[in-house]
Every structure is written in structure tokens, then in C-alpha cells.
Design a protein around this motif. Structure first.
Motif, short mmCIF file in Angstrom:
data_model
loop_
_atom_site.label_atom_id
_atom_site.label_comp_id
_atom_site.label_asym_id
_atom_site.label_seq_id
_atom_site.Cartn_x
_atom_site.Cartn_y
_atom_site.Cartn_z
N GLN A 206 0.84 0.93 -1.38
CA GLN A 206 -0.02 1.59 -0.55
C GLN A 206 -1.60 0.67 -0.63
OE1 GLN A 206 0.13 5.44 -2.29
NE2 GLN A 206 1.95 6.16 -1.18
N GLU B 193 -1.31 -2.16 1.57
CA GLU B 193 -1.17 -1.54 2.92
C GLU B 193 -2.38 -1.55 3.52
OE1 GLU B 193 1.12 1.70 5.57
OE2 GLU B 193 0.86 1.96 3.42
N ASP B 194 -3.20 -0.76 2.57
CA ASP B 194 -4.78 -0.60 3.21
C ASP B 194 -5.30 -1.60 3.37
OD1 ASP B 194 -4.15 2.21 2.97
OD2 ASP B 194 -5.03 2.42 1.11
N GLU B 195 -5.33 -2.60 2.29
CA GLU B 195 -5.99 -4.06 2.75
C GLU B 195 -5.27 -4.77 3.89
OE1 GLU B 195 -8.48 -6.94 1.48
OE2 GLU B 195 -8.47 -4.94 0.76
N LYS C 89 -4.31 -3.17 6.66
CA LYS C 89 -4.88 -2.74 7.88
C LYS C 89 -6.25 -2.95 7.93
CE LYS C 89 -1.59 1.32 7.66
NZ LYS C 89 -1.53 2.79 7.15
N PHE C 90 -7.07 -3.04 6.78
CA PHE C 90 -8.40 -3.39 6.78
C PHE C 90 -8.64 -4.72 7.50
CE2 PHE C 90 -12.16 -5.48 4.93
CZ PHE C 90 -13.32 -4.33 5.38
#
Length: 99
Positions: free
Chosen positions: A86, A89-91, A93-94
Motif C-alpha cells: 500500500q 502504491e501510494d508512492e 500514484k504520487f
């Protein structure tokens, strides 16, 4: 068996391709392709791109499975695997938003 190996075998069989013909186009021997299909050996990224062309599927489809197999292999025994994925994934997306 890996997700990529399963998919390669499935596509090869659907197209009635023999392992020896695919192996020749990858410049590997038949036992090596068999090991890739069974998940005993990892395909190289370059081989995945060639396989996508041979099997007439989008490169992104096979690359996604190739990368997912690698991620799984790294995190499979970790208690915090899902949390780590997760965060990654956030990285991703960023970084994609910044493009």
C-alpha cells in the motif's frame, strides 16, 4: 507456478504453439521455457516483451504479471506485506501525478 508462467502456458496452448518453437524465438532451450512456465525460473523483462509479441497480447498484460510475480516473491513471507504494498502504491500514484 507463477501468474506469468501460467498465462504464458495458457496462451501458448490456446495458439497451439509448441514449447520448442517459442523457446527458439526467445533464444533459450525448451527446458528453460518449461521452467519459466512452471515458475521455476524467472523470465527476463526483454523475454517478456518478446513473448507478448509472439503470443499476440499487449506487452502491458505480461509485464504486469511479471512485475507482480517479482513483488510477491519479495513480500510473501513478510507480516507487513500488504501495508508495504500500500505504501508503494501510494508512492507510485504520487509520482504519476507529478508527470
Amino acid at each position: 507456478m507463477t501468474k506469468l508462467g501460467e498465462r504464458i502456458r495458457q496462451l501458448r496452448e490456446e495458439n497451439n504453439f509448441l514449447q520448442k518453437h517459442i523457446a527458439a524465438q526467445l533464444d533459450v532451450d525448451t527446458p528453460m521455457l518449461s521452467k519459466i512456465e512452471r515458475g521455476e525460473r524467472r523470465a527476463k523483462k526483454e523475454q517478456v516483451l518478446v513473448l507478448a509479441s509472439i503470443l499476440n497480447v499487449p506487452q502491458a498484460d505480461l509485464l504486469t504479471l511479471w512485475l507482480a510475480d517479482q513483488v510477491y516473491e519479495i513480500v510473501k513471507d513478510e507480516d507487513v506485506a500488504l501495508k508495504a504494498i500500500q505504501v508503494a502504491e501510494d508512492e507510485v500514484k504520487f509520482k504519476q501525478k507529478k508527470k
